[in-house]
Write a protein that holds these residues in place. Structure first.
Motif, short mmCIF file in Angstrom:
data_model
loop_
_atom_site.label_atom_id
_atom_site.label_comp_id
_atom_site.label_asym_id
_atom_site.label_seq_id
_atom_site.Cartn_x
_atom_site.Cartn_y
_atom_site.Cartn_z
N GLY A 242 -11.58 11.49 -2.55
CA GLY A 242 -11.74 10.36 -1.65
C GLY A 242 -13.11 9.74 -1.67
N SER A 243 -13.93 10.07 -2.67
CA SER A 243 -15.32 9.59 -2.68
C SER A 243 -15.40 8.07 -2.78
CB SER A 243 -16.09 10.25 -3.83
OG SER A 243 -15.47 10.00 -5.07
N ASP A 244 -14.49 7.45 -3.54
CA ASP A 244 -14.53 5.99 -3.67
C ASP A 244 -14.23 5.33 -2.33
OD1 ASP A 244 -15.12 6.22 -6.33
OD2 ASP A 244 -13.06 5.90 -7.02
N LEU A 245 -13.25 5.87 -1.61
CA LEU A 245 -12.92 5.32 -0.29
C LEU A 245 -14.08 5.49 0.67
CD1 LEU A 245 -11.00 4.19 1.86
CD2 LEU A 245 -10.09 6.52 2.15
N ILE A 246 -14.68 6.68 0.69
CA ILE A 246 -15.79 6.94 1.60
C ILE A 246 -16.97 6.01 1.28
CG2 ILE A 246 -17.43 8.66 2.42
CD1 ILE A 246 -14.51 9.12 3.23
N ALA A 247 -17.26 5.82 0.00
CA ALA A 247 -18.36 4.93 -0.39
C ALA A 247 -18.09 3.50 0.06
CB ALA A 247 -18.57 4.98 -1.90
N ALA A 248 -16.84 3.05 -0.11
CA ALA A 248 -16.50 1.70 0.31
C ALA A 248 -16.61 1.54 1.82
CB ALA A 248 -15.07 1.37 -0.15
N MET A 249 -16.24 2.57 2.57
CA MET A 249 -16.36 2.50 4.03
C MET A 249 -17.82 2.49 4.46
SD MET A 249 -13.17 5.01 5.08
CE MET A 249 -13.18 4.67 6.86
N HIS A 250 -18.66 3.22 3.75
CA HIS A 250 -20.09 3.20 4.06
C HIS A 250 -20.68 1.82 3.79
CE1 HIS A 250 -21.66 7.29 5.02
NE2 HIS A 250 -20.46 7.65 4.58
N ASP A 251 -20.17 1.15 2.79
CA ASP A 251 -20.70 -0.17 2.45
C ASP A 251 -20.24 -1.26 3.43
OD1 ASP A 251 -21.98 0.86 0.27
OD2 ASP A 251 -20.39 0.35 -1.16
N ALA A 252 -19.17 -1.02 4.17
CA ALA A 252 -18.62 -2.06 5.07
C ALA A 252 -18.26 -1.43 6.41
CB ALA A 252 -17.39 -2.71 4.44
N GLY A 254 -17.15 -1.36 9.65
CA GLY A 254 -16.48 -2.15 10.68
C GLY A 254 -15.02 -1.76 10.75
N ILE A 255 -14.41 -1.87 11.92
CA ILE A 255 -13.04 -1.40 12.11
C ILE A 255 -12.06 -2.20 11.25
CG2 ILE A 255 -11.20 -1.11 13.79
CD1 ILE A 255 -13.54 0.90 13.93
N ARG A 256 -12.19 -3.51 11.22
CA ARG A 256 -11.26 -4.31 10.43
C ARG A 256 -11.34 -3.96 8.94
NH1 ARG A 256 -12.83 -8.35 14.24
NH2 ARG A 256 -11.05 -9.04 15.51
N SER A 257 -12.55 -3.88 8.42
CA SER A 257 -12.70 -3.58 6.99
C SER A 257 -12.23 -2.16 6.69
CB SER A 257 -14.15 -3.77 6.56
OG SER A 257 -15.02 -2.94 7.30
N TRP A 258 -12.50 -1.22 7.60
CA TRP A 258 -12.07 0.16 7.37
C TRP A 258 -10.55 0.28 7.34
CZ3 TRP A 258 -15.69 3.83 10.65
CH2 TRP A 258 -16.96 3.84 10.05
N PHE A 259 -9.87 -0.39 8.24
CA PHE A 259 -8.41 -0.30 8.25
C PHE A 259 -7.81 -1.00 7.03
CE2 PHE A 259 -8.75 1.81 12.12
CZ PHE A 259 -7.49 2.22 12.56
N ARG A 260 -8.46 -2.04 6.56
CA ARG A 260 -7.99 -2.67 5.32
C ARG A 260 -8.14 -1.71 4.16
NH1 ARG A 260 -10.92 -4.70 1.53
NH2 ARG A 260 -12.76 -4.96 2.86
N LEU A 261 -9.29 -1.04 4.08
CA LEU A 261 -9.52 -0.07 3.01
C LEU A 261 -8.54 1.10 3.10
CD1 LEU A 261 -13.42 -0.02 3.09
CD2 LEU A 261 -12.02 -0.81 1.17
N LEU A 262 -8.25 1.55 4.31
CA LEU A 262 -7.31 2.65 4.48
C LEU A 262 -5.90 2.24 4.04
CD1 LEU A 262 -8.45 4.18 7.89
CD2 LEU A 262 -8.47 5.32 5.67
N ARG A 263 -5.49 1.05 4.42
CA ARG A 263 -4.15 0.58 4.01
C ARG A 263 -4.05 0.50 2.48
NH1 ARG A 263 -4.57 -2.65 8.79
NH2 ARG A 263 -5.57 -4.32 7.62
N GLU A 264 -5.12 0.03 1.85
CA GLU A 264 -5.11 -0.06 0.38
C GLU A 264 -5.04 1.33 -0.24
OE1 GLU A 264 -8.63 -2.18 -0.54
OE2 GLU A 264 -7.85 -4.15 0.10
N ALA A 265 -5.81 2.28 0.30
CA ALA A 265 -5.79 3.64 -0.24
C ALA A 265 -4.43 4.29 -0.04
CB ALA A 265 -6.88 4.48 0.42
N MET A 266 -3.82 4.07 1.11
CA MET A 266 -2.50 4.64 1.38
C MET A 266 -1.44 4.07 0.43
SD MET A 266 -2.44 4.72 5.53
CE MET A 266 -3.63 5.68 6.46
N ALA A 267 -1.57 2.78 0.12
CA ALA A 267 -0.61 2.14 -0.77
C ALA A 267 -0.65 2.76 -2.17
CB ALA A 267 -0.88 0.64 -0.85
N HIS A 268 -1.79 3.33 -2.55
CA HIS A 268 -1.93 3.92 -3.88
C HIS A 268 -1.84 5.44 -3.86
CE1 HIS A 268 -3.75 -0.10 -4.47
NE2 HIS A 268 -3.26 0.02 -5.69
#
Length: 455
Positions: A242-252, A254-268
């Motif tokens: 999950g390092s790529d997801l964690i890095a992306a969350m650190h870069d952005a 915010g709740i909206r951006s985090w939930f978008r990133l989570l939805r994308e990770a779950m889809a894959h």
């Protein structure tokens, strides 16, 4: 090192810290006062239940009290039943037995090592922290310790706004479900029970009452009307760290951006649970990135969704909930509680419907509040926490999530940090967020024991 330590609280967090302290090779003998507040030491509210219907929500292999002994609980359980597997969800009663056994072993080690440990079965009335120690007051006795640790768990539940005094005085509106469950007996009488809240506590209450009251029917009300998600029948692991997801969350952050990133990770991902679980070790550092306005936004809009997927129920419990619904005994309802009044010997509830669709009413023979953990230091009825907040010895978290503290657990006040006054567990939710389950608490206990022994 601190030679004299006070631990205040009788639950699992206090037991874990005590056991960690006594498990070390300390350079000098320790004096530890453990104020358990009555009840059975180590079990607390979380593991005080004696019902085998109440299961752990974490698999047995992950529930050791000690970070350095990961098989501790599993080995204990398998001594009684060799068929138990690390992937099983076992009764919380059994985990309470394990905690008691570990504490008894720690106390025996303490005697052999020359440590002085007093298990004091009463509550602390007041604490006075200072820069060189802490004064502990109970009854007519005062004692001075080098360091004190609050390990209180969740604070006593408070009635929701809108509940009338008449409803509370009737005894038909229950604010403390665990005290209530400890006193009930089997009863075939028909009755209508309403639960306010649909988290894991509600599930435990439903399981017990459905078995003991076979002719009761249940309405469960929450904002979205959804039960917690279940664990998979078999344990699963993330396909990566999950390092790529964690890095992306650190870069952005915010709740909206985090939930978008989570939805994308779950889809894959093959299963969304592995994505959620991959975040667990990183939750404190992610939470620390959020500014207050984003934390507030999370609590208002996203907390309910996070709690559903993060705090999951065992698959066999989900099966029981589905059977209860299919039998017609349980109905889930969306809405927000507005008022509870007494009318003609029954409770009369007013609910606000979702999306501004007006109000509805319903009657109940009994209402049980199951809304989750109370961590609001400013509004609590807990005598010791009220004393600390009133005297400004602790600073309440701005969002009602326990006390202001450093990530290491040092409590703060008036913009400063106490050098000898700590907390562990639920009261640190404002600084760590993930701070209520045993896997996190045992890490806190280990690190805090190191600090206390280093001085």
């Amino acid at each position: 090192m601190y030679r004299r330590v006070a631990i205040i609280g009788g639950g699992a967090a206090a037991a874990a810290l005590l056991s960690e302290l006594l498990d070390r090779q300390a350079p000098h003998s320790l004096h530890v006062d453990w104020y358990t507040g009555g009840g059975t030491p180590a079990r607390g509210v979380a593991y005080g239940t004696r019902s085998d219907r109440h299961l752990l929500n974490v698999r047995a292999a992950s529930m050791s009290m000690f970070a350095a002994k990961p098989r501790g609980f599993l080995d204990f359980a398998q001594r009684g039943d060799h068929t138990i597997a690390g992937t099983d969800f076992l009764p919380r009663r059994l985990y309470g037995d394990y905690l008691e056994a570990e504490v008894a072993s720690a106390l025996e080690r303490a005697r052999s090592a020359g440590h002085d440990v007093r298990v004091l079965p009463f509550a602390v009335d007041a604490l006075v922290p200072e820069n060189d120690g802490v004064t502990v007051i109970h009854g007519e006795e005062n004692s001075r310790v080098d360091a004190a640790v609050l390990a209180l768990g969740a604070l006593p539940p408070q009635p929701l706004a809108g509940v009338s005094e008449a409803a509370l005085e009737s005894g038909l509106y229950v604010t403390d479900p665990w005290r209530f469950l400890a006193s009930i007996k089997p009863d075939p009488s028909p009755r209508k029970v309403v639960l306010i809240g649909l988290g894991l506590t509600a599930v435990d209450v439903l399981l017990e009452l459905a078995a003991l009251w076979p002719n009761a029917s249940f309405e469960a009300i929450s904002r979205h009307g959804l039960l917690p998600e279940p664990h998979l029948p078999a344990a699963s692991a993330p396909s990566d760290d999950g390092s790529d997801l964690i890095a992306a969350m650190h870069d952005a952050p915010g709740i909206r951006s985090w939930f978008r990133l989570l939805r994308e990770a779950m889809a894959h991902s093959e299963d969304w649970r592995t994505v959620i679980d991959s975040l667990r070790p990183h939750t404190p550092s992610l939470w620390a990135l959020l500014p207050p306005i984003e934390r507030s936004r999370f609590l208002r809009h996203a907390r309910w969704a996070w709690e559903r997927v993060r705090h999951r129920m065992p698959p066999q419990v989900m099966t029981s909930m589905q059977a209860l619904e299919q039998s017609g005994r349980l109905h889930r309802r969306r809405g927000r509680l507005q008022a509870v009044e007494m009318e003609d010997g029954k409770l009369h509830l007013t609910l606000r419907r979702p999306h501004g669709h007006g109000f509805e009413t319903l009657d109940a023979d009994l209402v049980i509040q199951t809304v989750g953990l109370n961590t609001d230091v400013l509004r609590t009825r807990h005598p010791l926490v009220r004393q600390l907040a009133t005297n400004q010895h602790v600073a309440p978290d701005a969002l009602g999530l326990g006390c202001m503290a450093t990530p290491e657990g040092r409590l703060q006040h008036n913009g400063d940090t106490w050098p000898h006054f700590y907390a562990i567990g639920t009261l640190l939710r404002g600084v760590l967020w993930e701070s209520t389950a045993m896997p996190e608490i045992r890490q806190q206990a280990r690190h805090l024991a190191d600090r206390l022994l280093e001085g």
